[in-house]
Design a protein around this motif. Sequence first.
Motif, PDB file in Angstrom:
ATOM      1  N   SER A  74       0.857  -1.186   0.000  1.00  0.00           N
ATOM      2  CA  SER A  74       0.000   0.000   0.000  1.00  0.00           C
ATOM      3  C   SER A  74       0.897   1.242   0.000  1.00  0.00           C
ATOM      4  CB  SER A  74      -0.915  -0.014   1.224  1.00  0.00           C
ATOM      5  OG  SER A  74      -1.792   1.077   1.205  1.00  0.00           O
ATOM      6  N   PRO A  75       1.505   1.540  -1.137  1.00  0.00           N
ATOM      7  CA  PRO A  75       2.516   2.609  -1.191  1.00  0.00           C
ATOM      8  C   PRO A  75       1.981   4.000  -0.862  1.00  0.00           C
ATOM      9  CG  PRO A  75       1.940   1.892  -3.403  1.00  0.00           C
ATOM     10  CD  PRO A  75       1.263   0.950  -2.440  1.00  0.00           C
ATOM     11  N   ASP A  76       0.682   4.217  -1.008  1.00  0.00           N
ATOM     12  CA  ASP A  76       0.108   5.537  -0.728  1.00  0.00           C
ATOM     13  C   ASP A  76      -0.242   5.742   0.741  1.00  0.00           C
ATOM     14  OD1 ASP A  76       0.311   6.177  -3.409  1.00  0.00           O
ATOM     15  OD2 ASP A  76      -1.705   5.427  -3.868  1.00  0.00           O
ATOM     16  N   HIS A  77      -0.173   4.682   1.534  1.00  0.00           N
ATOM     17  CA  HIS A  77      -0.527   4.808   2.954  1.00  0.00           C
ATOM     18  C   HIS A  77       0.578   5.561   3.696  1.00  0.00           C
ATOM     19  CE1 HIS A  77      -1.758   3.816   7.018  1.00  0.00           C
ATOM     20  NE2 HIS A  77      -2.927   3.445   6.502  1.00  0.00           N
ATOM     21  N   GLY A  84       6.847   0.322   0.334  1.00  0.00           N
ATOM     22  CA  GLY A  84       5.414   0.489   0.167  1.00  0.00           C
ATOM     23  C   GLY A  84       4.571  -0.520   0.934  1.00  0.00           C
TER      24      GLY A  84
END
Length: 130
Positions: A74-77, A84
Amino acid sequence: MGAFDMLRIANSSLGMHQTWLDALAHNIANANTVRATSENAFQAQMVVASSLPSGGVDVTRIEEGDAAGILTYSPDHPLADADGMVRMPAMDMSVQMTSLVQAQRGFQASVQVTKTAQDTYGAALSIGQR
């Protein structure tokens, strides 16, 4: 078995089922808890109960699930590491929901036993009043 024995046994069952329901509610509420890979994952609580020699049931202990959890990309977390990855609980939601139904049914059965024992005791008391 007397009415008081039924009440005592049903009361022990109510207590155990309430503890089980509380643990399941805690697990379900934290099913999507995300942690950094440097931390332990949320650990699901599992209630372990045992029968009592005099009848009834008691909570023996509460065990915790796997602290390693499941690594998820979940690289955007905001908690994601350089690769990521984040750490999610290792918990099957379908098992939690099935256990929730079982615990609710057990609690309901214990309530019914309590009501029946109270009715039996009340009927016994009313015999002497006639």
